[in-house]
Design an enzyme around this catalytic site. Structure first.
Site, PDB file in Angstrom:
ATOM      1  N   LYS A 155      30.307  40.821  25.280  1.00  0.00           N
ATOM      2  CA  LYS A 155      30.497  40.506  26.697  1.00  0.00           C
ATOM      3  C   LYS A 155      29.169  40.719  27.395  1.00  0.00           C
ATOM      4  O   LYS A 155      28.388  41.597  27.011  1.00  0.00           O
ATOM      5  CB  LYS A 155      31.556  41.442  27.322  1.00  0.00           C
ATOM      6  CG  LYS A 155      32.229  40.839  28.527  1.00  0.00           C
ATOM      7  CD  LYS A 155      33.329  39.865  28.125  1.00  0.00           C
ATOM      8  CE  LYS A 155      34.006  39.249  29.316  1.00  0.00           C
ATOM      9  NZ  LYS A 155      35.131  38.406  28.896  1.00  0.00           N
TER      10      LYS A 155
HETATM   11  P1  NAD Z   1      38.274  33.726  38.440  1.00  0.00           P
HETATM   12  O1  NAD Z   1      37.055  34.306  39.045  1.00  0.00           O
HETATM   13  O2  NAD Z   1      38.355  32.254  38.258  1.00  0.00           O
HETATM   14  O3  NAD Z   1      39.560  34.187  39.288  1.00  0.00           O
HETATM   15  C1  NAD Z   1      39.825  35.502  39.647  1.00  0.00           C
HETATM   16  C2  NAD Z   1      40.904  35.452  40.712  1.00  0.00           C
HETATM   17  O4  NAD Z   1      41.312  36.783  41.034  1.00  0.00           O
HETATM   18  C3  NAD Z   1      40.444  34.804  42.020  1.00  0.00           C
HETATM   19  O5  NAD Z   1      41.480  34.009  42.535  1.00  0.00           O
HETATM   20  C4  NAD Z   1      40.204  36.014  42.927  1.00  0.00           C
HETATM   21  O6  NAD Z   1      40.317  35.696  44.299  1.00  0.00           O
HETATM   22  C5  NAD Z   1      41.324  36.913  42.449  1.00  0.00           C
HETATM   23  N1  NAD Z   1      41.162  38.311  42.817  1.00  0.00           N
HETATM   24  C6  NAD Z   1      40.054  39.095  42.790  1.00  0.00           C
HETATM   25  N2  NAD Z   1      40.334  40.320  43.257  1.00  0.00           N
HETATM   26  C7  NAD Z   1      41.649  40.310  43.600  1.00  0.00           C
HETATM   27  C8  NAD Z   1      42.521  41.265  44.150  1.00  0.00           C
HETATM   28  N3  NAD Z   1      42.089  42.490  44.481  1.00  0.00           N
HETATM   29  N4  NAD Z   1      43.835  40.926  44.341  1.00  0.00           N
HETATM   30  C9  NAD Z   1      44.285  39.676  44.029  1.00  0.00           C
HETATM   31  N5  NAD Z   1      43.490  38.727  43.506  1.00  0.00           N
HETATM   32  C10 NAD Z   1      42.181  39.038  43.316  1.00  0.00           C
HETATM   33  O7  NAD Z   1      38.480  34.497  37.066  1.00  0.00           O
HETATM   34  P2  NAD Z   1      39.355  34.037  35.817  1.00  0.00           P
HETATM   35  O8  NAD Z   1      38.477  33.312  34.870  1.00  0.00           O
HETATM   36  O9  NAD Z   1      40.613  33.420  36.294  1.00  0.00           O
HETATM   37  O10 NAD Z   1      39.652  35.454  35.127  1.00  0.00           O
HETATM   38  C11 NAD Z   1      40.707  36.304  35.587  1.00  0.00           C
HETATM   39  C12 NAD Z   1      40.965  37.367  34.533  1.00  0.00           C
HETATM   40  O11 NAD Z   1      41.283  36.734  33.290  1.00  0.00           O
HETATM   41  C13 NAD Z   1      39.785  38.300  34.218  1.00  0.00           C
HETATM   42  O12 NAD Z   1      40.313  39.552  33.823  1.00  0.00           O
HETATM   43  C14 NAD Z   1      39.140  37.638  33.006  1.00  0.00           C
HETATM   44  O13 NAD Z   1      38.366  38.543  32.237  1.00  0.00           O
HETATM   45  C15 NAD Z   1      40.392  37.181  32.284  1.00  0.00           C
HETATM   46  N6  NAD Z   1      40.167  36.111  31.318  1.00  0.00           N
HETATM   47  C16 NAD Z   1      39.638  34.917  31.723  1.00  0.00           C
HETATM   48  C17 NAD Z   1      39.469  33.913  30.771  1.00  0.00           C
HETATM   49  C18 NAD Z   1      38.952  32.536  31.148  1.00  0.00           C
HETATM   50  O14 NAD Z   1      38.884  31.666  30.262  1.00  0.00           O
HETATM   51  N7  NAD Z   1      38.614  32.277  32.394  1.00  0.00           N
HETATM   52  C19 NAD Z   1      39.817  34.143  29.440  1.00  0.00           C
HETATM   53  C20 NAD Z   1      40.375  35.373  29.090  1.00  0.00           C
HETATM   54  C21 NAD Z   1      40.554  36.346  30.044  1.00  0.00           C
END
Ligand code: NAD
Length: 430
Positions: A116
């Site tokens: 990461k």
């Molecule tokens: P992103 O940045 O696209 O979205 C994050 C979302 O969470 C946004 O809508 C943001 O406004 C919201 N958010 C932030 N703080 C918040 C809070 N306090 N309360 C409510 N909502 C809040 O990120 P993502 O890619 O969707 O990733 C989200 C999670 O999934 C992370 O933990 C990431 O590590 C995990 N993840 C993502 C992927 C991927 O392919 N994108 C893969 C595996 C895991």
């Protein structure tokens, strides 16, 4: 229009993420009777890089950004893991996320290890040019550690396909070759895979459907609450909504919005496209804005999907959680003490390393296509993802039944067994 957007804030930080990850590991290791020597090789990260990145801003000033790269394990293949751009990411979190990547790749049995990376910056505060320079500086400073057979990054919170294209270009220019397999999650035009953008959400939905089937029900009419409306949350919402689920609450950094009759997800997506986030979504009666965003966790729902950041469900807020199924779209969204409470309540928790593995699975499929130089149609990628996710869910469920343990423990048992076997077979060089 008045904006209700809150200032960016982190979810609750009641436990170190790496502590959470290691507690999970230790519990699973007991089921496998691992020796201290075996644990020493596969538990802690193999490499931790802490770097300072000087970058020129548009106004001519130089700003120095903190960056990290953690390579946790490369026993089963090149390290795989996203790069996060976020103003408050800590080294502790990056270590935990790298750890989870090792075991996530192993649980879905793709031949990759875990890593990461992160840069402490707020993408919303920078111009496109500044973000490009931060991205290129990060990748070029670490150029020896990346490579199609070494470490293959992907997008994470705050990064996107455009940034992956800059990473790939930076690497290719240094190496004087076209090397798209150095990074995944790229735009289709420069070696991306069909279905990659929706893949994490699609994987979550495969898991949710398998869980519902196991519990003798189906998605039609199921009530769902989703925390986070970014890549993962919005794609899960769209797919489940298309399949007949009722999305009763969604939230993002601007707050939480609920509608007992179900939220029109296409309207929510359109709103976000126009306004960047959900602020103001309640205007016009599409949903009610909840007083506190945390109330989303407590709405009356069948399925709760935390898809924002780590440590969302904690000992402080767990008692109000009503959902029977919790699908961990985010990494590490439940602290160990909250997990314990939910297990005692009989919640069916689909653990992150299984539930959100769809993204890394299609990343792997993108890497395979890059190396072949042959690109598959959408249906082929979707079919491969479905096969891998369903096989992984089935083997985790069978392991849970065999060991009479939670799905989380079962996922770790499956994954740690594979990583240990690879370490044993390879032996120690030197
Ligand atoms: P992103 O940045 O696209 O979205 C994050 C979302 O969470 C946004 O809508 C943001 O406004 C919201 N958010 C932030 N703080 C918040 C809070 N306090 N309360 C409510 N909502 C809040 O990120 P993502 O890619 O969707 O990733 C989200 C999670 O999934 C992370 O933990 C990431 O590590 C995990 N993840 C993502 C992927 C991927 O392919 N994108 C893969 C595996 C895991």
């Amino acid at each position: 229009m008045a904006s209700n957007a809150a200032k960016p804030k982190r979810l609750y930080q009641t436990i170190s993420s790496v502590e959470n990850a290691y507690q999970q590991f230790d519990r699973a290791a007991k089921f496998l009777d691992l020796t201290p020597n075996q644990i020493a090789v596969i538990k802690a990260p193999r490499r931790v890089v802490d770097l300072q990145l000087p970058v020129r801003m548009d106004n001519g000033d130089i700003r120095v950004f903190q960056g990290y790269l953690v390579q946790h394990n490369i026993g089963r293949g090149p390290a795989k893991g996203g790069i996060r751009f976020h103003p408050q990411v800590s080294l502790d979190e990056v270590k935990a996320l790298a750890f989870w990547m090792t075991y996530k790749c192993a649980v879905v049995n793709i031949p990759m290890g875990g890593a990461k990376g992160a840069v402490l910056c707020d993408p919303k505060q920078h111009t496109t040019g500044e973000i490009e320079r931060i991205s290129r500086r990060y990748f070029s400073d670490l150029i020896e550690l990346f490579g199609p057979d070494r470490n293959v990054p992907a997008p994470d919170v705050g990064t996107n396909p455009q940034i992956m294209a800059w990473f790939m270009d930076t690497y290719s220019m240094h190496k004087r070759d076209f090397l798209p397999a150095v990074v995944t999650g790229k735009p289709l035009e420069v070696g991306g895979s069909k279905a990659r953008l929706q893949s994490t959400g699609a994987g979550v939905v495969h898991c949710v459907r398998s869980a519902l089937q196991h519990l003798g029900t189906n998605v039609n009419g199921c009530r769902v609450a989703i925390q986070g409306f970014g890549n993962v949350g919005s794609n899960v919402a769209k797919l489940l909504w298309d399949q007949g689920a009722k999305i009763v609450a969604v939230s993002d950094i601007s707050g939480a919005y609920s509608n007992k009759k179900g939220i029109d997800i296409s309207a929510a997506l359109e709103h976000v496209q126009r306004h960047r986030d959900l602020s103001g979504f309640e205007q016009g009666g599409a949903a009610d804005k909840l007083e506190d965003a945390e109330q989303l966790l407590h709405v009356d729902t069948d399925i709760l999907i935390p898809a924002a950041l780590e440590n969302a469900i904690t000992a402080q807020n767990v008692s109000g959680v009503k959902a029977r199924i919790i699908a961990e779209g985010a990494n590490g969204p439940i602290t160990p003490d909250a997990d314990q409470v939910l297990q005692e309540k009989g919640a069916f928790i689909i653990p992150d390393i299984l539930c959100n593995a769809g993204g890394v699975t299609v990343s792997y499929l993108e890497w395979v296509q890059n190396r072949m130089g042959y690109y598959w149609q959408l249906e082929r990628v979707q079919a491969e993802l479905s096969t891998i996710m369903h096989a992984a869910f089935k083997s985790v469920l069978e392991t849970a039944e065999r060991h009479d343990c939670s799905l989380r423990m079962a996922a770790y048992i499956c994954a740690i067994r594979r990583v240990t076997q690879a370490a044993e077979l390879r032996g120690l060089y030197a």
